[in-house]
Design a protein around this motif. Structure first.
Motif, PDB file in Angstrom:
ATOM      1  N   ALA A 282     -92.589 -20.244   3.671  1.00  0.00           N
ATOM      2  CA  ALA A 282     -91.940 -18.920   3.704  1.00  0.00           C
ATOM      3  C   ALA A 282     -93.005 -17.830   3.551  1.00  0.00           C
ATOM      4  N   CYS A 283     -92.582 -16.595   3.643  1.00  0.00           N
ATOM      5  CA  CYS A 283     -93.479 -15.452   3.446  1.00  0.00           C
ATOM      6  C   CYS A 283     -92.885 -14.495   2.405  1.00  0.00           C
ATOM      7  N   GLY A 284     -93.780 -13.723   1.780  1.00  0.00           N
ATOM      8  CA  GLY A 284     -93.367 -12.611   0.918  1.00  0.00           C
ATOM      9  C   GLY A 284     -92.411 -13.044  -0.180  1.00  0.00           C
ATOM     10  N   ALA A 327     -87.530 -24.284   5.219  1.00  0.00           N
ATOM     11  CA  ALA A 327     -88.027 -22.993   5.706  1.00  0.00           C
ATOM     12  C   ALA A 327     -87.095 -21.907   5.182  1.00  0.00           C
ATOM     13  N   ILE A 328     -87.655 -20.963   4.430  1.00  0.00           N
ATOM     14  CA  ILE A 328     -86.806 -19.964   3.777  1.00  0.00           C
ATOM     15  C   ILE A 328     -87.059 -18.595   4.396  1.00  0.00           C
ATOM     16  N   SER A 329     -86.003 -17.938   4.822  1.00  0.00           N
ATOM     17  CA  SER A 329     -86.176 -16.623   5.442  1.00  0.00           C
ATOM     18  C   SER A 329     -84.859 -15.857   5.463  1.00  0.00           C
ATOM     19  N   GLN A 330     -84.896 -14.614   5.037  1.00  0.00           N
ATOM     20  CA  GLN A 330     -83.711 -13.757   5.147  1.00  0.00           C
ATOM     21  C   GLN A 330     -83.404 -13.518   6.618  1.00  0.00           C
ATOM     22  N   SER A 331     -84.412 -13.016   7.344  1.00  0.00           N
ATOM     23  CA  SER A 331     -84.182 -12.578   8.725  1.00  0.00           C
ATOM     24  C   SER A 331     -84.090 -13.736   9.706  1.00  0.00           C
ATOM     25  N   GLY A 332     -84.820 -14.811   9.407  1.00  0.00           N
ATOM     26  CA  GLY A 332     -84.900 -15.922  10.365  1.00  0.00           C
ATOM     27  C   GLY A 332     -85.739 -15.568  11.575  1.00  0.00           C
ATOM     28  N   GLU A 333     -86.460 -14.455  11.510  1.00  0.00           N
ATOM     29  CA  GLU A 333     -87.258 -14.014  12.655  1.00  0.00           C
ATOM     30  C   GLU A 333     -88.733 -13.828  12.307  1.00  0.00           C
ATOM     31  N   THR A 334     -89.113 -14.046  11.069  1.00  0.00           N
ATOM     32  CA  THR A 334     -90.508 -13.806  10.668  1.00  0.00           C
ATOM     33  C   THR A 334     -91.438 -14.679  11.510  1.00  0.00           C
ATOM     34  N   ILE A 335     -92.293 -14.019  12.268  1.00  0.00           N
ATOM     35  CA  ILE A 335     -93.047 -14.776  13.280  1.00  0.00           C
ATOM     36  C   ILE A 335     -94.007 -15.782  12.658  1.00  0.00           C
ATOM     37  N   CYS A 379     -81.819  -2.732   3.394  1.00  0.00           N
ATOM     38  CA  CYS A 379     -83.026  -2.195   2.753  1.00  0.00           C
ATOM     39  C   CYS A 379     -84.205  -3.092   3.133  1.00  0.00           C
ATOM     40  N   VAL A 380     -85.338  -2.478   3.383  1.00  0.00           N
ATOM     41  CA  VAL A 380     -86.512  -3.264   3.781  1.00  0.00           C
ATOM     42  C   VAL A 380     -86.883  -4.280   2.689  1.00  0.00           C
ATOM     43  N   LEU A 381     -86.656  -3.927   1.451  1.00  0.00           N
ATOM     44  CA  LEU A 381     -86.993  -4.854   0.365  1.00  0.00           C
ATOM     45  C   LEU A 381     -85.931  -5.939   0.230  1.00  0.00           C
ATOM     46  N   SER A 382     -86.398  -7.143   0.012  1.00  0.00           N
ATOM     47  CA  SER A 382     -85.455  -8.245  -0.215  1.00  0.00           C
ATOM     48  C   SER A 382     -85.039  -8.237  -1.667  1.00  0.00           C
ATOM     49  N   ALA A 459     -94.070  -7.807  -9.265  1.00  0.00           N
ATOM     50  CA  ALA A 459     -95.184  -6.962  -8.813  1.00  0.00           C
ATOM     51  C   ALA A 459     -94.983  -6.552  -7.353  1.00  0.00           C
ATOM     52  N   LEU A 460     -94.512  -7.496  -6.548  1.00  0.00           N
ATOM     53  CA  LEU A 460     -94.290  -7.188  -5.126  1.00  0.00           C
ATOM     54  C   LEU A 460     -93.245  -6.074  -4.983  1.00  0.00           C
ATOM     55  N   LYS A 461     -92.138  -6.193  -5.729  1.00  0.00           N
ATOM     56  CA  LYS A 461     -91.086  -5.181  -5.629  1.00  0.00           C
ATOM     57  C   LYS A 461     -91.624  -3.807  -6.010  1.00  0.00           C
ATOM     58  N   ILE A 462     -92.365  -3.770  -7.139  1.00  0.00           N
ATOM     59  CA  ILE A 462     -92.828  -2.463  -7.628  1.00  0.00           C
ATOM     60  C   ILE A 462     -93.807  -1.840  -6.641  1.00  0.00           C
ATOM     61  N   LYS A 463     -94.769  -2.630  -6.165  1.00  0.00           N
ATOM     62  CA  LYS A 463     -95.790  -2.012  -5.311  1.00  0.00           C
ATOM     63  C   LYS A 463     -95.229  -1.557  -3.977  1.00  0.00           C
ATOM     64  N   GLU A 464     -94.337  -2.381  -3.378  1.00  0.00           N
ATOM     65  CA  GLU A 464     -93.942  -2.032  -2.016  1.00  0.00           C
ATOM     66  C   GLU A 464     -93.023  -0.809  -1.947  1.00  0.00           C
ATOM     67  N   VAL A 465     -92.329  -0.521  -3.049  1.00  0.00           N
ATOM     68  CA  VAL A 465     -91.391   0.600  -2.947  1.00  0.00           C
ATOM     69  C   VAL A 465     -91.884   1.846  -3.678  1.00  0.00           C
ATOM     70  N   SER A 574     -88.144  -6.871   9.470  1.00  0.00           N
ATOM     71  CA  SER A 574     -88.270  -8.128  10.190  1.00  0.00           C
ATOM     72  C   SER A 574     -89.672  -8.157  10.791  1.00  0.00           C
ATOM     73  N   VAL A 575     -90.519  -9.047  10.270  1.00  0.00           N
ATOM     74  CA  VAL A 575     -91.940  -8.994  10.660  1.00  0.00           C
ATOM     75  C   VAL A 575     -92.155  -9.934  11.842  1.00  0.00           C
ATOM     76  N   THR A 576     -92.016  -9.386  13.040  1.00  0.00           N
ATOM     77  CA  THR A 576     -92.073 -10.225  14.231  1.00  0.00           C
ATOM     78  C   THR A 576     -93.401 -10.117  14.969  1.00  0.00           C
TER      79      THR A 576
HETATM   80  C1  F6R Z   1     -90.332  -8.050   0.264  1.00  0.00           C
HETATM   81  C2  F6R Z   1     -89.939  -8.463   1.589  1.00  0.00           C
HETATM   82  C3  F6R Z   1     -90.884  -9.273   2.418  1.00  0.00           C
HETATM   83  C4  F6R Z   1     -90.115 -10.437   3.075  1.00  0.00           C
HETATM   84  C5  F6R Z   1     -91.026 -11.221   4.033  1.00  0.00           C
HETATM   85  C6  F6R Z   1     -90.304 -12.423   4.625  1.00  0.00           C
HETATM   86  O1  F6R Z   1     -89.332  -7.316  -0.360  1.00  0.00           O
HETATM   87  O2  F6R Z   1     -88.874  -8.175   2.010  1.00  0.00           O
HETATM   88  O3  F6R Z   1     -91.960  -9.740   1.670  1.00  0.00           O
HETATM   89  O4  F6R Z   1     -89.663 -11.268   2.049  1.00  0.00           O
HETATM   90  O5  F6R Z   1     -91.462 -10.388   5.047  1.00  0.00           O
HETATM   91  O6  F6R Z   1     -89.150 -12.037   5.284  1.00  0.00           O
HETATM   92  P1  F6R Z   1     -88.024 -13.086   5.664  1.00  0.00           P
HETATM   93  O7  F6R Z   1     -87.414 -13.573   4.411  1.00  0.00           O
HETATM   94  O8  F6R Z   1     -87.072 -12.335   6.526  1.00  0.00           O
HETATM   95  O9  F6R Z   1     -88.711 -14.211   6.411  1.00  0.00           O
END
Ligand code: F6R
Length: 578
Positions: A282-284, A327-335, A379-382, A459-465, A574-576
């Motif tokens: 996974a990422c992030g 494989a863990i992902s909110q968007s399911g599109e993280t490249i 919201c961009v933050l998860s 730390a990730l939450k605080i810095k990114e927002v 969504s980081v594609t």
């Molecule tokens: C942090 C955040 C990102 C995502 C990362 C993976 O708040 O949103 O670090 O967690 O880009 O995204 P997904 O889960 O969509 O694969």
């Protein structure tokens, strides 16, 4: 990154103001500039830099194409914003992805003028240079010339069609009765139609008001129609000022939502987890969720390997038919994640996804899937998807030794706690802390065992927002270097477990002796704390429970600093792109 919407109807014209709300709903994908083109006897073009502040665009059309951008090639300028217009003004194009060989294509475009620096402008003119009267066949012949990733939509003057193509960037079709919509994501249209076609890699074709034509490798193909089940209210802010706070508050429902599972699916996954080598990728924030669950698997006597998706290729040779890849992902599109999974395509490994967006690329690549069921996260933050991922992973880990029913029941015990942590009273208290930290430049977070990932996520939450420099460490790590950063008053958030907490309290003491301002997150107040955030609940679920107040803290820090918590600078949901 970047959001695309194309609208075509053979009956009603659509108000541009309505179309703008569709584009705006995708601005979580990128929001440094936007643009709209619509067809009358000519192609009309409107482009602006910055976020979409006002959707009130006059006019209407039945053929509209729009884009919201996250810059890759070229700065944030009107010229680089999409749609791009070809030199002959006959083609208007939007693109998501990166055309890696755009310089090579540009070198073939003698006599063409370029007003910006983007690969997409080159692509627009490259298409102009190659397009014949037979738009579809000539477009199909152009696609093999493109190296890189793309979701493309374009319209051509004189034709009532929107052409599209997809490779490694998401693209879906909304199927209405007399209207069709091309989009990066269903969020833009699920108030108009709930019928959707998820395009596959290599698909290209066109939409008209009353028809859809999809081709792949030169052959016409049929793609399955699916129905969107998401509740429209989840995509609206309602009484909340920001999606971030709304989604943090929605966490009270997350446990019940993630527990809507097919028990047979869960037990077959658990059986494989018991016998196969486990990789978690996974990422992030999703990676932090995997790290948090790793400790629960270790407790159950199983050692998974947790890998950031962008680093996975070095490990892929160890993945074989005896492996299960979570494989863990909110968007399911993280490249990075999609790319990691492609690298093990022929390994025989079983891919199990924990994913929120149904129909996403990850969902479709998986052998088995567990849906988060938390509705759209705008919201961009998860936030709620983090809680969902950790909960699902903890449920799976729990099932290694307990029954599914017991593991479920354990999870439901924390609902009351989540309710308390997200309540107005708790929020008020955390808001006070945000006043104290408002002018902070550096901040550190520490935790041990399960609370090490909690510290990383905090730390990730605080810095990114809030743009405060925040770093998370394992408690034991600080004396190996990071403690050098501590000065008089440096805020340090310390996650203290209920049991076996003497070592983390010693670490807090070590920091305090160097002048740190200690913010303790724990069930009890300890002498070493300068500020205490009370969190009760079993240590096992601390990655969920102790993270929530910090999500709230991060939110208020952003609001106090006058920042938009839903759309932090430089980020996209969504980081594609790699
Ligand atoms: C942090 C955040 C990102 C995502 C990362 C993976 O708040 O949103 O670090 O967690 O880009 O995204 P997904 O889960 O969509 O694969």
């Amino acid at each position: 990154m970047c959001g695309i919407v194309g609208y075509i109807s053979n009956k009603e014209k659509l108000k541009l103001a309505k179309f703008m709300t569709m584009i705006k709903s995708l601005d979580y994908r990128g929001y440094d500039s936007w643009g709209v083109s619509h067809l009358s006897d000519k192609i009309n073009l409107i482009k602006e830099i910055g976020k979409i502040e006002n959707t009130d665009l006059p006019g209407e059309s039945n053929l509209i194409l729009g884009h919201t951008r996250w810059a890759t090639h070229g700065g944030v300028t009107k010229e680089n914003a999409h749609p791009h217009l070809s030199n002959d003004k006959n083609i208007s194009l939007v693109h998501n992805g990166i055309i890696e060989n755009y310089q090579e294509l540009k070198s073939k475009l003698d006599g063409f003028n370029f007003s910006g620096q983007t690969d997409s402008e080159v692509l627009t003119n490259y298409i102009q240079s190659k397009l014949t009267e037979d738009t579809l066949s000539s477009f199909a012949q152009i696609l093999p010339d493109l190296k890189g990733t793309y979701a493309i939509g374009f319209l051509k003057r004189g034709e009532n069609k929107i052409y599209f193509a997809r490779k490694d960037s998401p693209l879906v079709l909304g199927i209405g009765k007399d209207e069709k919509i091309l989009s990066s994501d269903v969020t833009s249209f699920f108030d108009r139609t709930k019928t959707v076609i998820y395009l596959e890699d290599g698909d290209y074709g066109y939409i008209e008001g009353n028809s859809v034509k999809i081709f792949n490798s030169g052959e016409e193909v049929e793609r399955k129609k699916s129905t969107i089940t998401w509740d429209i209210d989840k995509a609206r802010k309602g009484e909340f000022e920001h999606f971030m706070l709304k989604e943090i508050s929605e966490q009270v429902d997350v446990i019940n939502q993630v527990l809507i599972q097919d028990s047979k699916n869960i037990s077959s996954i658990v059986n494989d987890l018991k016998t196969k080598n486990i990789f978690m990728v996974a990422c992030g924030t999703s990676y932090n969720a995997a790290l948090a669950a790793e400790y629960e698997f270790l407790k159950q006597g199983i050692m998974p390997k947790v890998i950031r998706a962008h680093e996975f290729r070095s490990y892929s040779k160890f993945v074989d038919k005896n492996s299960i890849v979570l494989a863990i992902s909110q968007s399911g599109e993280t490249i990075d994640l999609i790319d990691a999974l492609k690298s093990i395509k022929n390994s025989g490994a079983e891919i199990v996804s924990i994913v929120n967006v149904q129909g996403s690329t990850l969902d479709r690549m998986s052998d088995k899937r567990i849906y988060m069921n938390v509705g759209p996260e705008i919201c961009v933050l998860s936030t709620k998807s983090y809680t969902a991922s950790v909960s699902i992973l903890m449920l799976l880990a729990g099932c290694i030794t307990d029954t599914y029913e017991t593991s479920k029941a354990n999870l439901t015990e924390i609902i009351r706690q989540i309710y308390y942590l997200t309540s107005e009273n708790s929020r008020k208290y955390t808001k006070e802390l945000s006043q104290l930290l408002r002018y902070t430049k550096h901040l550190f977070t520490i935790g041990r065992k399960r609370d090490y990932p909690t510290a990383m996520e905090a730390a990730l939450k605080i810095k990114e927002v809030s743009y405060i420099h925040a770093e998370g460490f394992a408690g034991g790590q600080i004396k190996h270097g990071p403690i050098a950063m501590i000065e008089n008053g440096t805020p340090c958030i310390v996650f203290v477990s209920n049991k076996n907490n003497s070592e983390i309290l010693s670490n807090a003491q070590e920091l305090k002796s160097r002048g740190a301002f200690i913010i303790g997150v724990s069930d009890k107040n300890h002498d070493v704390f300068d500020f205490w955030i009370k969190v009760i609940g079993p240590d096992k679920y601390s990655p969920i429970l102790r993270t929530i107040p910090i999500q709230i803290l991060a939110y208020y820090l952003a609001v106090l600093k006058g920042l938009d918590p839903d759309k932090p600078r430089n980020l996209a949901k969504s980081v594609t792109v790699k």
